[in-house]
Design an enzyme around this catalytic site. Structure first.
Site, PDB file in Angstrom:
ATOM      1  N   ASP A 105      -1.050  -6.209  -5.213  1.00 41.58           N
ATOM      2  CA  ASP A 105      -1.637  -7.223  -6.090  1.00 41.58           C
ATOM      3  C   ASP A 105      -0.973  -7.319  -7.454  1.00 41.58           C
ATOM      4  OD1 ASP A 105      -2.852  -4.550  -6.717  1.00 41.58           O
ATOM      5  OD2 ASP A 105      -3.843  -5.732  -8.277  1.00 41.58           O
ATOM      6  N   ASP A 130      -1.252  -1.308  -1.080  1.00 40.11           N
ATOM      7  CA  ASP A 130      -1.702  -0.712  -2.325  1.00 40.11           C
ATOM      8  C   ASP A 130      -3.219  -0.498  -2.204  1.00 40.11           C
ATOM      9  OD1 ASP A 130      -1.680  -0.010  -5.161  1.00 40.11           O
ATOM     10  OD2 ASP A 130      -2.553  -1.993  -5.502  1.00 40.11           O
ATOM     11  N   ASP A 187      -5.899   0.101  -5.391  1.00 38.77           N
ATOM     12  CA  ASP A 187      -6.670  -0.538  -6.460  1.00 38.77           C
ATOM     13  C   ASP A 187      -6.268  -1.994  -6.632  1.00 38.77           C
ATOM     14  OD1 ASP A 187      -8.088   1.896  -7.570  1.00 38.77           O
ATOM     15  OD2 ASP A 187      -6.013   2.529  -7.808  1.00 38.77           O
TER      16      ASP A 187
END
Length: 218
Positions: free
Chosen positions: A165, A7, A9
């Site tokens: 995250d 991922d 961001d």
């Protein structure tokens, strides 16, 4: 050799300050009060349209303005997406080590592809990745598994690991049937124990060794 998809961001980069600045510019134009950073972080994960929807609901703005405010957010954010965004500590060294070990790397993000490419290039991350799937690359985005399937198909390794995250990332990995590695210092809203994961880590200095440990157990 493994295909490792990340991922963006909250996983590779701390982009929340730039997202906050762009959102608050748009809110000011709409006559709404600004958001603090913690509030903006709670909005991050699904891409710009869901982020804007949550912001509008929090400020009681009419949803008839949603499409126009999303378009404005894309414009404003595109002009300042790397002013305050920083790579998390240890990321570049870890990516270099993983490439040196023969792994192939990609990015799968809900951020639109154009600003994602700009961020990777501007922050020196682009050379490490062979595939980028953005939030508008396909007709669907995470947690739909299709973006992850596309990213791993582009890399072509037999072993697949996804690093993220957030709840969106964990659910996308579950639906795609791939192992999920949780970076605990990003933008998740839930306790770490609530997210299905193969393993978790809080610092990139330890990440290449974690990958090797997991691969040795396959």
């Amino acid at each position: 050799m493994a295909a490792i998809v990340f991922d963006l961001d909250g996983t590779l980069v701390d982009s929340a300050p730039d997202i906050q600045a762009a959102l608050n510019d748009v809110m000011a134009e709409a006559g709404a009060t600004p958001f603090d950073l913690a509030s903006v972080i709670r909005f991050i994960g699904g891409g710009i349209p869901p982020l804007m929807e949550q912001a509008m609901q929090a400020r009681d703005l009419p949803m008839a303005q949603h499409a126009a405010l999303v378009a404005r957010m894309v414009e404003v954010y595109g002009a300042e997406s790397t002013e305050r965004t920083r790579v998390f500590p240890g990321v570049i060294a870890a990516l270099g080590q993983l490439r040196g070990q023969g792994h192939v790397l990609g990015v799968c993000t809900n951020k639109p592809e154009a600003p994602a490419r700009h961020i990777l290039a501007a922050l020196g991350l682009a050379p490490y990745f062979d595939v980028l799937i953005g939030g508008d690359t396909l007709a669907v985005k995470k947690p739909d598994p299709a973006p992850l399937h596309a990213a791993f198909a582009g890399l072509g390794a037999e072993v697949s690991l996804y690093v993220g995250d957030s709840e969106f990332d964990a659910e996308a990995a579950r639906r795609a049937g791939v192992d999920f590695l949780l970076f605990t210092e990003g933008y998740r809203k839930s306790p770490v124990e609530a997210l299905p994961q193969r393993a978790r880590f809080d610092a990139y200095e330890a990440f290449p060794e974690l990958v090797e440990t997991l691969l040795a157990a396959v």
